[in-house]
Design an enzyme around this catalytic site. Structure first.
Site, short mmCIF file in Angstrom:
data_model
loop_
_atom_site.label_atom_id
_atom_site.label_comp_id
_atom_site.label_asym_id
_atom_site.label_seq_id
_atom_site.Cartn_x
_atom_site.Cartn_y
_atom_site.Cartn_z
N THR A 24 0.82 -1.21 0.00
CA THR A 24 0.00 0.00 0.00
C THR A 24 0.86 1.27 0.00
OG1 THR A 24 -1.64 -1.24 1.25
CG2 THR A 24 -1.90 1.15 1.22
N VAL A 25 1.78 1.36 0.95
CA VAL A 25 2.56 2.60 1.05
C VAL A 25 3.57 2.70 -0.10
CG1 VAL A 25 4.05 4.01 2.53
CG2 VAL A 25 2.26 2.62 3.57
N GLU B 190 9.52 10.42 8.63
CA GLU B 190 8.32 11.26 8.83
C GLU B 190 7.03 10.45 8.84
OE1 GLU B 190 7.97 15.02 9.09
OE2 GLU B 190 6.32 13.90 9.96
N GLY C 16 1.03 9.56 9.90
CA GLY C 16 0.82 9.46 8.44
C GLY C 16 1.35 10.67 7.70
N GLY D 241 -12.22 -1.79 6.07
CA GLY D 241 -10.76 -1.73 5.86
C GLY D 241 -10.07 -0.72 6.75
N LYS E 128 4.35 4.97 18.33
CA LYS E 128 4.42 6.33 17.77
C LYS E 128 4.83 7.35 18.84
CE LYS E 128 1.10 5.25 14.14
NZ LYS E 128 -0.34 5.16 13.84
#
Ligand code: HSE
Length: 402
Positions: A11-12, A124, A129, A182, A200
């Site tokens: 995906t990324v 980053e 995100g 999803g 995070k």
């Protein structure tokens, strides 16, 4: 011209390629030179894909190509990502990543390796995100002494909590809906138990302290015990319930926690809904500044990865300083943190609760929830609270107040 390789065409990774394609002109303008995708590393083939011919299966093809300046690691997980990143940095290639597990576990070591090799390591996209919070901490806010960072860092849990609050649907049902849409993983543990937010805030706390805050040292509670009735009480108090991840500077070092909190509506964090993330940073001179945006999703995350690529291309042959060292930061124990707690017990335990927690409890009444005694404690330490909780015959639930 700078050449880039993307590790992992999921995906990324495919998002990164899409951003480089779609915004090629903007990327070139920003970097000061053209940025070309040279390789995509993946175990799979992608027949028919526009970039099919750039797909390779052997990392050494990329590592041994002196033309490749920058590597985007978008595979996720610890291995083989960790090995590939170390090899790339050792070969003098800059690396950027969206891989929060890896950055939380080994970020400082990778930053030091990048420095030793005169290249950069940026991440980053690993927190918030598409929200440019790490770059801000590393650049615009570098001169500030950061006193605290408080964030809603997990989109999945914020979506679930928002739905529970606004639509009165129970945790299990909302989770199922989120999985169908999803928004939540099939195995939702990392999100709902707070582990994702924990990693995070570990990264943010490391940048805040300039050292390594180990995610395993952070006290973490998830949202799976929050129920619809908690929201009824919260609304009567003009408060929202949010999974907060925070790091505060104190006289002993730093205090970090991930847990659900009741937050007054007037606090902007209470109004961050759905899959959105927000991060409040308090600087000693600046005061509060808040970052808000999409904390997940293909394009938003990929955009943050490309921002790192551009930064590294602009600083080719140089190391971009990142305030993070392998030395462990001193974390103060949770026990000393002082706050109010909202507690729910059975009605028959009212006398016991008053005896244990004190007679001037702030009672919270909901006629729609019979046979219950709910109250807000005085401002007490976590340790004190825990000790009192143990003395109670039983407790239906509790939530910290922000
Ligand atoms: N599962 C994460 C979230 C994805 O819900 O925020 C982004 O890190």
């Amino acid at each position: 011209m700078a050449k880039v390789a993307v590790l992992g065409y999921g995906t990324v990774g495919s998002g990164v390629v899409e951003v480089l394609d779609t915004n090629a002109a903007e990327v070139e303008k920003s970097a000061g030179e053209k940025i070309e995708l040279k390789y995509i590393l993946d175990l799979r083939d992608f027949p028919g894909d526009k970039h099919e011919s750039q797909v390779v299966h052997d990392i050494n093809v990329i590592l041994d190509d002196p033309e490749v300046d920058v590597i985007c690691e978008t595979m996720g997980g610890i291995e083989p990502a960790f090995t590939f990143e170390k090899q790339a940095l050792s070969k003098g290639k800059s690396v950027c990543t969206s891989n929060k597990e890896l950055v939380a576990a080994h970020g400082p070591e990778l930053v030091e390796l990048a420095k030793a090799n005169g290249v950069s390591y940026l991440f980053e996209a690993s927190v918030g995100g598409g929200i440019p919070v790490l770059r801000s901490l590393n650049d615009s806010l570098k001169h500030e002494k950061i006193d605290s960072i408080t964030g809603i860092l997990n989109g999945t849990t914020n979506y679930i909590l928002t739905k529970m609050d606004k639509e009165g649907i129970g945790f299990e049902t909302v989770l199922k809906q989120a999985q169908e849409k999803g928004y939540a993983e099939r195995n939702p543990e990392a999100d709902v138990e707070g582990y994702d937010a924990c990693r995070k805030i570990a990264i943010l706390s490391s940048l805040m302290s300039g050292k390594h805050v180990d995610y395993e040292d952070i006290y973490t509670e998830g949202i799976s015990k929050i129920n619809i009735q908690d929201f009824e009480y919260a609304r009567s108090l003009n408060m929202a319930i949010k999974l907060l991840a925070m790091c505060k500077r104190n006289e002993n070092g730093f205090f970090t926690i991930v847990a659900p909190f009741l937050i007054p509506y007037e606090n902007p964090l209470a109004n961050v809904n759905g899959v959105f993330n927000a991060i409040n940073v308090h600087g000693n001179m600046l005061g509060d500044v808040m970052f808000y945006g999409k904390g997940a999703g293909k394009n938003a995350t990929a955009s943050a990865v490309v921002a790192d690529v551009i930064d590294m291309v602009k600083h080719k042959g140089k190391h971009i300083e990142v305030n993070m060292k392998a030395e462990k930061a001193t974390l103060s124990p949770k026990d000393n943190a002082v706050r109010h707690f909202f507690v729910r017990v059975s009605a028959e335990l009212e006398d016991q609760a008053r005896e244990i927690f004190g007679s001037n409890l702030d009672v919270v009444k909901r006629n729609s929830i019979p046979n219950e005694f709910a109250f807000i404690t005085d401002s007490i330490s976590e340790k004190d609270f825990e000790e009192k909780l143990w003395k109670m015959d039983s407790v239906k639930g509790y939530i910290r107040l922000y």
